[in-house]
Design a protein around this motif. Sequence first.
Motif, PDB file in Angstrom:
ATOM      1  N   UNK A 100       0.150 -10.617  -6.563  1.00  0.00           N
ATOM      2  CA  UNK A 100       0.647 -11.758  -7.325  1.00  0.00           C
ATOM      3  C   UNK A 100      -0.239 -12.977  -7.097  1.00  0.00           C
ATOM      4  N   UNK A 101      -0.676 -13.190  -5.857  1.00  0.00           N
ATOM      5  CA  UNK A 101      -1.562 -14.323  -5.569  1.00  0.00           C
ATOM      6  C   UNK A 101      -2.902 -14.129  -6.253  1.00  0.00           C
ATOM      7  N   UNK A 102      -3.432 -12.913  -6.217  1.00  0.00           N
ATOM      8  CA  UNK A 102      -4.703 -12.641  -6.897  1.00  0.00           C
ATOM      9  C   UNK A 102      -4.569 -12.871  -8.393  1.00  0.00           C
ATOM     10  N   UNK A 103      -3.413 -12.538  -8.961  1.00  0.00           N
ATOM     11  CA  UNK A 103      -3.180 -12.782 -10.382  1.00  0.00           C
ATOM     12  C   UNK A 103      -3.146 -14.277 -10.692  1.00  0.00           C
ATOM     13  N   UNK A 104      -2.540 -15.056  -9.796  1.00  0.00           N
ATOM     14  CA  UNK A 104      -2.486 -16.510  -9.986  1.00  0.00           C
ATOM     15  C   UNK A 104      -3.897 -17.091  -9.965  1.00  0.00           C
ATOM     16  N   UNK A 105      -4.708 -16.630  -9.030  1.00  0.00           N
ATOM     17  CA  UNK A 105      -6.096 -17.104  -8.951  1.00  0.00           C
ATOM     18  C   UNK A 105      -6.849 -16.646 -10.189  1.00  0.00           C
ATOM     19  N   UNK A 106      -6.538 -15.435 -10.630  1.00  0.00           N
ATOM     20  CA  UNK A 106      -7.212 -14.845 -11.785  1.00  0.00           C
ATOM     21  C   UNK A 106      -7.894 -13.568 -11.343  1.00  0.00           C
ATOM     22  N   UNK A 107      -7.259 -12.436 -11.580  1.00  0.00           N
ATOM     23  CA  UNK A 107      -7.732 -11.154 -11.056  1.00  0.00           C
ATOM     24  C   UNK A 107      -9.204 -10.894 -11.369  1.00  0.00           C
ATOM     25  N   UNK A 108      -9.672 -11.297 -12.531  1.00  0.00           N
ATOM     26  CA  UNK A 108     -11.073 -11.063 -12.881  1.00  0.00           C
ATOM     27  C   UNK A 108     -11.955 -12.276 -12.651  1.00  0.00           C
ATOM     28  N   UNK A 109     -11.389 -13.322 -12.098  1.00  0.00           N
ATOM     29  CA  UNK A 109     -12.116 -14.580 -11.931  1.00  0.00           C
ATOM     30  C   UNK A 109     -13.179 -14.484 -10.845  1.00  0.00           C
ATOM     31  N   UNK A 110     -14.159 -15.343 -10.977  1.00  0.00           N
ATOM     32  CA  UNK A 110     -15.244 -15.399  -9.992  1.00  0.00           C
ATOM     33  C   UNK A 110     -14.696 -15.707  -8.599  1.00  0.00           C
ATOM     34  N   UNK A 111     -13.643 -16.505  -8.516  1.00  0.00           N
ATOM     35  CA  UNK A 111     -13.068 -16.859  -7.209  1.00  0.00           C
ATOM     36  C   UNK A 111     -12.555 -15.620  -6.483  1.00  0.00           C
ATOM     37  N   UNK A 112     -11.867 -14.741  -7.190  1.00  0.00           N
ATOM     38  CA  UNK A 112     -11.362 -13.514  -6.564  1.00  0.00           C
ATOM     39  C   UNK A 112     -12.531 -12.633  -6.143  1.00  0.00           C
ATOM     40  N   UNK A 113     -13.539 -12.540  -6.983  1.00  0.00           N
ATOM     41  CA  UNK A 113     -14.725 -11.743  -6.640  1.00  0.00           C
ATOM     42  C   UNK A 113     -15.386 -12.306  -5.379  1.00  0.00           C
ATOM     43  N   UNK A 114     -15.510 -13.630  -5.302  1.00  0.00           N
ATOM     44  CA  UNK A 114     -16.128 -14.254  -4.128  1.00  0.00           C
ATOM     45  C   UNK A 114     -15.268 -14.039  -2.881  1.00  0.00           C
ATOM     46  N   UNK A 115     -13.957 -14.118  -3.020  1.00  0.00           N
ATOM     47  CA  UNK A 115     -13.077 -13.861  -1.877  1.00  0.00           C
ATOM     48  C   UNK A 115     -13.233 -12.425  -1.394  1.00  0.00           C
ATOM     49  N   UNK A 116     -13.297 -11.478  -2.332  1.00  0.00           N
ATOM     50  CA  UNK A 116     -13.472 -10.072  -1.946  1.00  0.00           C
ATOM     51  C   UNK A 116     -14.805  -9.864  -1.229  1.00  0.00           C
ATOM     52  N   UNK A 117     -15.848 -10.503  -1.718  1.00  0.00           N
ATOM     53  CA  UNK A 117     -17.163 -10.389  -1.069  1.00  0.00           C
ATOM     54  C   UNK A 117     -17.116 -10.968   0.335  1.00  0.00           C
ATOM     55  N   UNK A 118     -16.450 -12.103   0.501  1.00  0.00           N
ATOM     56  CA  UNK A 118     -16.323 -12.733   1.816  1.00  0.00           C
ATOM     57  C   UNK A 118     -15.543 -11.827   2.772  1.00  0.00           C
ATOM     58  N   UNK A 119     -14.421 -11.279   2.312  1.00  0.00           N
ATOM     59  CA  UNK A 119     -13.607 -10.402   3.157  1.00  0.00           C
ATOM     60  C   UNK A 119     -14.416  -9.158   3.541  1.00  0.00           C
ATOM     61  N   UNK A 120     -15.139  -8.595   2.589  1.00  0.00           N
ATOM     62  CA  UNK A 120     -15.947  -7.401   2.876  1.00  0.00           C
ATOM     63  C   UNK A 120     -17.077  -7.707   3.856  1.00  0.00           C
ATOM     64  N   UNK A 121     -17.631  -8.903   3.786  1.00  0.00           N
ATOM     65  CA  UNK A 121     -18.762  -9.273   4.650  1.00  0.00           C
ATOM     66  C   UNK A 121     -18.328  -9.589   6.084  1.00  0.00           C
ATOM     67  N   UNK A 122     -17.077  -9.958   6.277  1.00  0.00           N
ATOM     68  CA  UNK A 122     -16.594 -10.241   7.622  1.00  0.00           C
ATOM     69  C   UNK A 122     -16.540 -11.717   7.944  1.00  0.00           C
ATOM     70  N   UNK A 123     -15.880 -12.063   9.047  1.00  0.00           N
ATOM     71  CA  UNK A 123     -15.630 -13.472   9.379  1.00  0.00           C
ATOM     72  C   UNK A 123     -16.877 -14.286   9.705  1.00  0.00           C
ATOM     73  N   UNK A 124     -17.957 -13.616  10.054  1.00  0.00           N
ATOM     74  CA  UNK A 124     -19.152 -14.367  10.435  1.00  0.00           C
ATOM     75  C   UNK A 124     -20.216 -14.352   9.347  1.00  0.00           C
ATOM     76  N   UNK A 125     -19.825 -13.981   8.139  1.00  0.00           N
ATOM     77  CA  UNK A 125     -20.759 -13.965   7.013  1.00  0.00           C
ATOM     78  C   UNK A 125     -21.223 -15.383   6.712  1.00  0.00           C
TER      79      UNK A 125
END
Length: 140
Positions: A100-125
């Motif tokens: 639901x939060x991802x939908x609010x941000x916009x599931x296909x939005x650049x922000x969600x994509x950037x968040x996913x990349x950050x999470x995948x890269x780890x806390x010290x990215x």
Amino acid sequence: ADGEVASVQPALRALIAAVSPSAGTAPGDALAALVALPAEELRVAALRLLLGLAQLDWGALALARCEGLLHLLLHAEAVLTPDELRDKHALASALLKSTAAADVIGAGAATVRQLREYVAAGPFAAQSKAEARPEGPLTL
């Protein structure tokens, strides 16, 4: 246990709302602003409160609407300790777990994509610094 949580949610919502310094500032944005302060105690408290909120359905939805929080998660503006970086990363991960939060941000939005990349890269990215943006029109 769910009944106990449900019974304290109105008080918790009121407490979170009290964090905001003005009616025009979302509590999530007010807490995100505390993370940028030099006082470690405030940064840690704000990050942990944000993380706790992100783990609640209604909290994740509220945080997904906070531009200041999303800005904090996607940019390296504040100098954070390793533990704070881990909390910041856990916060981003918790937000993404809420569909639901991802939908609010916009599931296909650049922000969600950037968040996913950050999470995948780890806390010290490495994260970029945000471009300077004026808070409002300058008047003399």
